[in-house]
Design a protein around this motif. Structure first.
Motif, PDB file in Angstrom:
ATOM      1  N   CYS A  34       0.830  -1.206   0.000  1.00 53.68           N
ATOM      2  CA  CYS A  34       0.000   0.000   0.000  1.00 53.68           C
ATOM      3  C   CYS A  34       0.864   1.255   0.000  1.00 53.68           C
ATOM      4  O   CYS A  34       2.083   1.200   0.129  1.00 53.68           O
ATOM      5  N   SER A  35       0.203   2.375  -0.106  1.00 57.18           N
ATOM      6  CA  SER A  35       0.812   3.687   0.086  1.00 57.18           C
ATOM      7  C   SER A  35      -0.105   4.463   1.021  1.00 57.18           C
ATOM      8  O   SER A  35      -1.240   4.062   1.259  1.00 57.18           O
ATOM      9  N   GLY A  36       0.388   5.558   1.574  1.00 60.76           N
ATOM     10  CA  GLY A  36      -0.429   6.369   2.481  1.00 60.76           C
ATOM     11  C   GLY A  36      -0.685   5.715   3.828  1.00 60.76           C
ATOM     12  O   GLY A  36      -1.687   6.006   4.485  1.00 60.76           O
ATOM     13  N   LEU A  37       0.215   4.854   4.249  1.00 66.80           N
ATOM     14  CA  LEU A  37      -0.006   4.078   5.473  1.00 66.80           C
ATOM     15  C   LEU A  37      -0.033   4.952   6.727  1.00 66.80           C
ATOM     16  O   LEU A  37      -0.849   4.715   7.621  1.00 66.80           O
ATOM     17  N   GLU A  38       0.803   5.939   6.811  1.00 66.41           N
ATOM     18  CA  GLU A  38       0.823   6.791   8.008  1.00 66.41           C
ATOM     19  C   GLU A  38      -0.506   7.520   8.194  1.00 66.41           C
ATOM     20  O   GLU A  38      -1.031   7.595   9.310  1.00 66.41           O
ATOM     21  N   LEU A  69       2.756   1.398  14.137  1.00 68.28           N
ATOM     22  CA  LEU A  69       3.545   1.377  12.904  1.00 68.28           C
ATOM     23  C   LEU A  69       4.931   0.870  13.271  1.00 68.28           C
ATOM     24  O   LEU A  69       5.493   1.277  14.290  1.00 68.28           O
ATOM     25  N   GLU A  70       5.473   0.004  12.442  1.00 70.39           N
ATOM     26  CA  GLU A  70       6.791  -0.564  12.717  1.00 70.39           C
ATOM     27  C   GLU A  70       7.687  -0.443  11.500  1.00 70.39           C
ATOM     28  O   GLU A  70       7.213  -0.473  10.368  1.00 70.39           O
ATOM     29  N   GLU A  71       8.977  -0.327  11.772  1.00 72.05           N
ATOM     30  CA  GLU A  71       9.985  -0.354  10.718  1.00 72.05           C
ATOM     31  C   GLU A  71      10.319  -1.823  10.456  1.00 72.05           C
ATOM     32  O   GLU A  71      10.746  -2.531  11.378  1.00 72.05           O
ATOM     33  N   ALA A  72      10.125  -2.287   9.243  1.00 74.92           N
ATOM     34  CA  ALA A  72      10.425  -3.681   8.897  1.00 74.92           C
ATOM     35  C   ALA A  72      11.867  -3.803   8.418  1.00 74.92           C
ATOM     36  O   ALA A  72      12.444  -2.847   7.887  1.00 74.92           O
ATOM     37  N   GLU A  73      12.427  -4.977   8.574  1.00 70.22           N
ATOM     38  CA  GLU A  73      13.805  -5.239   8.148  1.00 70.22           C
ATOM     39  C   GLU A  73      13.981  -5.095   6.640  1.00 70.22           C
ATOM     40  O   GLU A  73      15.094  -4.903   6.160  1.00 70.22           O
ATOM     41  N   TRP A  74      12.908  -5.203   5.890  1.00 71.00           N
ATOM     42  CA  TRP A  74      12.982  -5.148   4.422  1.00 71.00           C
ATOM     43  C   TRP A  74      12.732  -3.735   3.910  1.00 71.00           C
ATOM     44  O   TRP A  74      12.293  -3.533   2.803  1.00 71.00           O
ATOM     45  N   ASP A  75      13.073  -2.720   4.738  1.00 74.74           N
ATOM     46  CA  ASP A  75      12.995  -1.310   4.362  1.00 74.74           C
ATOM     47  C   ASP A  75      11.571  -0.881   4.019  1.00 74.74           C
ATOM     48  O   ASP A  75      11.298  -0.358   2.946  1.00 74.74           O
ATOM     49  N   ALA A  76      10.684  -1.157   4.958  1.00 77.82           N
ATOM     50  CA  ALA A  76       9.281  -0.800   4.776  1.00 77.82           C
ATOM     51  C   ALA A  76       8.691  -0.381   6.117  1.00 77.82           C
ATOM     52  O   ALA A  76       9.237  -0.678   7.180  1.00 77.82           O
ATOM     53  N   LEU A  77       7.577   0.302   6.041  1.00 76.72           N
ATOM     54  CA  LEU A  77       6.773   0.650   7.192  1.00 76.72           C
ATOM     55  C   LEU A  77       5.593  -0.321   7.188  1.00 76.72           C
ATOM     56  O   LEU A  77       4.960  -0.515   6.142  1.00 76.72           O
ATOM     57  N   ILE A  78       5.317  -0.960   8.333  1.00 77.83           N
ATOM     58  CA  ILE A  78       4.229  -1.938   8.370  1.00 77.83           C
ATOM     59  C   ILE A  78       3.269  -1.665   9.520  1.00 77.83           C
ATOM     60  O   ILE A  78       3.633  -1.056  10.528  1.00 77.83           O
ATOM     61  N   MET A  79       2.031  -2.121   9.323  1.00 76.43           N
ATOM     62  CA  MET A  79       1.006  -2.082  10.357  1.00 76.43           C
ATOM     63  C   MET A  79       0.222  -3.381  10.241  1.00 76.43           C
ATOM     64  O   MET A  79      -0.253  -3.730   9.166  1.00 76.43           O
ATOM     65  N   THR A  80       0.113  -4.096  11.349  1.00 77.93           N
ATOM     66  CA  THR A  80      -0.641  -5.343  11.360  1.00 77.93           C
ATOM     67  C   THR A  80      -1.887  -5.166  12.217  1.00 77.93           C
ATOM     68  O   THR A  80      -1.798  -4.675  13.350  1.00 77.93           O
ATOM     69  N   LEU A 115      -1.655  -7.494   7.189  1.00 76.55           N
ATOM     70  CA  LEU A 115      -0.400  -6.771   7.330  1.00 76.55           C
ATOM     71  C   LEU A 115      -0.300  -5.774   6.168  1.00 76.55           C
ATOM     72  O   LEU A 115      -0.222  -6.168   5.020  1.00 76.55           O
ATOM     73  N   PHE A 116      -0.366  -4.491   6.519  1.00 74.72           N
ATOM     74  CA  PHE A 116      -0.223  -3.424   5.519  1.00 74.72           C
ATOM     75  C   PHE A 116       1.255  -3.071   5.427  1.00 74.72           C
ATOM     76  O   PHE A 116       1.901  -2.821   6.445  1.00 74.72           O
ATOM     77  N   ASN A 117       1.782  -3.043   4.216  1.00 75.24           N
ATOM     78  CA  ASN A 117       3.217  -2.856   3.969  1.00 75.24           C
ATOM     79  C   ASN A 117       3.415  -1.690   2.994  1.00 75.24           C
ATOM     80  O   ASN A 117       2.892  -1.702   1.890  1.00 75.24           O
TER      81      ASN A 117
END
Length: 121
Positions: free
Chosen positions: A72-76, A94-105, A115-117
């Protein structure tokens, strides 16, 4: 063969709780609902933008505890919108993922996870 879409099926057990979670809180719209008769389980499609999910009360349609990964985009902004609704059963971070992404579960009332990535690059 040309695949046009992938639509996950998530198992639900309570129609009222499903509407409260997916429609009222997450902001999905109900596209359609189906029952074979008045006493049959519910099967429906919900959508949020281009994200489509099938929610089913039918035994055997899906396994509780599934996870759907959503690019997705616009997660924040979406995260802030969800927190502002003050839903008492779920306040995701909101979490910083190891794969250089922002995630929310988010965890639905039936043990499923979405899981939004959002990729940073």
């Amino acid at each position: 063969m040309n695949a046009l879409a992938t639509i996950p099926i998530l198992r639900i057990f309570d129609e009222k709780k499903a509407f409260e979670f997916y429609v009222d809180w997450l902001g999905f719209q109900v596209d359609w609902q189906h029952r074979f008769d008045d006493n049959a389980p519910l099967y429906m499609q919900v959508s949020l933008g281009q994200l489509l999910l099938h929610l089913s009360e039918h035994h055997g349609d899906a396994c509780p505890g599934s996870q759907v990964f959503v690019e997705c985009s616009g997660l924040e902004a979406y995260h802030a919108e969800l927190l502002a609704k003050n839903y008492k059963y779920n306040r995701p971070g909101l979490e910083e993922a190891e794969w250089d992404a922002l995630i929310m579960t988010v965890h639905d009332p039936f043990g499923n996870r979405v899981l939004f990535n959002q990729r940073k690059n």
